[in-house]
Design an enzyme around this catalytic site. Structure first.
Site, PDB file in Angstrom:
ATOM      1  N   LYS A  48       0.798  -1.234   0.000  1.00 58.44           N
ATOM      2  CA  LYS A  48       0.000   0.000   0.000  1.00 58.44           C
ATOM      3  C   LYS A  48       0.832   1.285   0.000  1.00 58.44           C
ATOM      4  O   LYS A  48       0.362   2.350   0.399  1.00 58.44           O
ATOM      5  CB  LYS A  48      -0.997   0.037   1.177  1.00 58.44           C
ATOM      6  N   HIS A 103       7.463  -7.450  -1.960  1.00 61.46           N
ATOM      7  CA  HIS A 103       7.136  -6.831  -0.664  1.00 61.46           C
ATOM      8  C   HIS A 103       8.009  -7.436   0.434  1.00 61.46           C
ATOM      9  O   HIS A 103       7.788  -7.161   1.615  1.00 61.46           O
ATOM     10  CB  HIS A 103       5.679  -7.126  -0.281  1.00 61.46           C
ATOM     11  N   SER A 133      -4.865   2.702   4.105  1.00 64.42           N
ATOM     12  CA  SER A 133      -5.026   2.076   2.791  1.00 64.42           C
ATOM     13  C   SER A 133      -5.061   0.548   2.933  1.00 64.42           C
ATOM     14  O   SER A 133      -5.879  -0.138   2.303  1.00 64.42           O
ATOM     15  CB  SER A 133      -3.870   2.513   1.888  1.00 64.42           C
ATOM     16  N   TYR A 189       6.195   7.974  -1.909  1.00 68.73           N
ATOM     17  CA  TYR A 189       4.868   8.168  -2.507  1.00 68.73           C
ATOM     18  C   TYR A 189       4.574   9.673  -2.557  1.00 68.73           C
ATOM     19  O   TYR A 189       4.078  10.190  -3.549  1.00 68.73           O
ATOM     20  CB  TYR A 189       3.844   7.443  -1.626  1.00 68.73           C
ATOM     21  N   MET A 228      -4.915   6.040 -14.201  1.00 73.73           N
ATOM     22  CA  MET A 228      -4.686   4.702 -13.640  1.00 73.73           C
ATOM     23  C   MET A 228      -5.974   4.105 -13.056  1.00 73.73           C
ATOM     24  O   MET A 228      -6.212   2.911 -13.164  1.00 73.73           O
ATOM     25  CB  MET A 228      -3.573   4.734 -12.587  1.00 73.73           C
ATOM     26  N   LYS A 254      -8.282   6.400  -2.990  1.00 70.77           N
ATOM     27  CA  LYS A 254      -8.315   7.861  -2.936  1.00 70.77           C
ATOM     28  C   LYS A 254      -7.068   8.494  -3.544  1.00 70.77           C
ATOM     29  O   LYS A 254      -7.127   9.576  -4.104  1.00 70.77           O
ATOM     30  CB  LYS A 254      -8.448   8.336  -1.489  1.00 70.77           C
ATOM     31  N   GLY A 255      -5.935   7.853  -3.329  1.00 75.81           N
ATOM     32  CA  GLY A 255      -4.696   8.381  -3.897  1.00 75.81           C
ATOM     33  C   GLY A 255      -4.322   9.748  -3.351  1.00 75.81           C
ATOM     34  O   GLY A 255      -3.961  10.648  -4.116  1.00 75.81           O
TER      35      GLY A 255
HETATM   36  P1  A3P Z   1      -5.148   4.644  -1.196  1.00 72.81           P
HETATM   37  O1  A3P Z   1      -5.764   3.382  -0.671  1.00 72.81           O
HETATM   38  O2  A3P Z   1      -4.695   5.572  -0.091  1.00 72.81           O
HETATM   39  O3  A3P Z   1      -5.991   5.348  -2.203  1.00 72.81           O
HETATM   40  P2  A3P Z   1      -0.148  -0.409  -3.618  1.00 72.81           P
HETATM   41  O4  A3P Z   1      -0.104  -0.370  -5.109  1.00 72.81           O
HETATM   42  O5  A3P Z   1       1.206  -0.435  -2.993  1.00 72.81           O
HETATM   43  O6  A3P Z   1      -1.065  -1.474  -3.132  1.00 72.81           O
HETATM   44  O7  A3P Z   1      -0.732   0.985  -3.120  1.00 72.81           O
HETATM   45  C1  A3P Z   1      -2.067   1.347  -3.358  1.00 72.81           C
HETATM   46  C2  A3P Z   1      -2.241   2.796  -2.979  1.00 72.81           C
HETATM   47  O8  A3P Z   1      -1.589   3.622  -3.970  1.00 72.81           O
HETATM   48  C3  A3P Z   1      -3.709   3.196  -2.959  1.00 72.81           C
HETATM   49  O9  A3P Z   1      -3.788   4.227  -1.963  1.00 72.81           O
HETATM   50  C4  A3P Z   1      -3.871   3.767  -4.374  1.00 72.81           C
HETATM   51  O10 A3P Z   1      -4.986   4.614  -4.533  1.00 72.81           O
HETATM   52  C5  A3P Z   1      -2.558   4.534  -4.502  1.00 72.81           C
HETATM   53  N1  A3P Z   1      -2.215   4.865  -5.892  1.00 72.81           N
HETATM   54  C6  A3P Z   1      -2.100   4.031  -6.934  1.00 72.81           C
HETATM   55  N2  A3P Z   1      -1.827   4.704  -8.061  1.00 72.81           N
HETATM   56  C7  A3P Z   1      -1.771   6.011  -7.716  1.00 72.81           C
HETATM   57  C8  A3P Z   1      -1.531   7.226  -8.446  1.00 72.81           C
HETATM   58  N3  A3P Z   1      -1.324   7.230  -9.756  1.00 72.81           N
HETATM   59  N4  A3P Z   1      -1.536   8.394  -7.747  1.00 72.81           N
HETATM   60  C9  A3P Z   1      -1.756   8.411  -6.415  1.00 72.81           C
HETATM   61  N5  A3P Z   1      -1.995   7.298  -5.682  1.00 72.81           N
HETATM   62  C10 A3P Z   1      -1.998   6.119  -6.325  1.00 72.81           C
END
Ligand code: A3P
Length: 291
Positions: A48, A103, A133, A189, A228, A254-255
């Site tokens: 996450k 991971h 997340s 991030y 995305m 939410k991103g």
């Molecule tokens: P949230 O749950 O806070 O929205 P992973 O890929 O490591 O599982 O992480 C997922 C998290 O990255 C999620 O966070 C997802 O929305 C966020 N994410 C994925 N692509 C993104 C982007 N282009 N911009 C911002 N956040 C992104």
């Protein structure tokens, strides 16, 4: 009250728990003995923390802004997790320089990476947003344990008894051993969020793959949250409903930076800060917690 049936099975390996649906003792042994090639690029994250995002960033950099791969190949097929059971099959079928994901904590890969010239990109995210997340991900991903209440999940997270182990050990393990890895890039991030174009340029320099301005513009658009979220090759909507229930929440949720305030109580936040201060006292890492 437990809702829809869960498919969770837990696999324990070297004291760390893993989702059994994707991991076996054999697949975990395969990863810890992984034969890295000097041309490999390995994306490393705690769950996450922006894994899927970095998979898209590296794809778009390597393809020099060409969107075909990002639109036709699911992320797990173009950047397989080395610890997940299907990895050997994916790699057998792939050609050219490999993009890999993991991971796993540093300790489990230290010997496999020793002496390797593989490029390693570590993405970290502020852990309050990570735990939130992760919590919502557990609710929609049926191959993970029912997280219980947020308060219960938060305690597990702080104790490191969640899948893939402790966030604290993960970030400290990888960053404090970065000097043992020939080619290591640390990025957050939050940095990607605040300056996606600059982050793409940083990754392109690291991969020695320079992009023209319009290629960079294409990459920036493809890696944006809105694009995305709508791309089924990275938004996990190709996964059957029984495994990821998108009616319970989106993978691309939410991103944001600082969304944790909407889930943490003040007391939970205060307690978290105390644990963080004590566990991170020996680390120089700094995070952005809100915008
Ligand atoms: P949230 O749950 O806070 O929205 P992973 O890929 O490591 O599982 O992480 C997922 C998290 O990255 C999620 O966070 C997802 O929305 C966020 N994410 C994925 N692509 C993104 C982007 N282009 N911009 C911002 N956040 C992104």
């Amino acid at each position: 009250q437990r809702e829809m049936a869960r498919l969770d099975v837990t696999e324990t390996f070297q004291g760390i728990i893993f989702p059994g649906h994707l991991h076996t003792q054999e697949s975990l042994r395969y990863a810890t003995n992984f034969k890295f090639q000097d041309t490999d690029t390995l994306i490393v994250t705690y769950p996450k923390s922006g894994t899927t995002w970095m998979q898209e960033v590296v794809t778009m950099v390597s393809c020099r802004g060409d969107t075909v791969k990002s639109q036709t190949q699911p992320n797990w097929a173009r950047a397989p997790w080395i610890e997940q059971y299907y990895c050997p099959d994916v790699l057998k079928a792939s050609q050219g320089p490999r993009l890999l994901t993991t991971h796993l904590p540093y300790e489990l890969l230290a010997s496999a990476l020793q002496g390797s010239k593989a490029k390693v990109i570590y993405v970290a995210r502020n852990p309050k947003d990570v735990v939130v997340s992760y919590y919502y991900f557990h609710k929609m991903a049926k191959f993970l344990k029912d997280p219980g209440t947020f308060s219960e999940f938060l305690s597990d997270f702080l104790e490191g008894t969640v899948y893939y182990g402790s966030w604290f050990d993960h970030v400290k393990g990888w960053t404090s051993n970065a000097r043992n890895i020939d080619n290591f890039l640390y990025i957050t991030y939050e940095e990607m969020w605040e300056d996606l174009r600059g982050s793409l340029m940083k990754v392109s320099r690291f991969l020695q793959c320079s992009l023209l301005e319009d290629e960079l513009t294409s990459a920036q658009k493809t890696c944006g949250f809105n694009t995305m979220s709508q791309n089924c090759m990275v938004n996990y909507t190709l996964i059957p409903q029984e495994i990821m229930d998108h009616s319970k929440g989106k993978f691309m949720r939410k991103g944001q930076i600082g969304d944790w305030v909407n889930t943490f109580s003040q007391e939970q936040s205060h307690n978290f800060d105390e644990v963080y201060a004590s566990k991170m006292a020996d680390s120089m890492l700094k995070f952005v917690w809100e915008t």
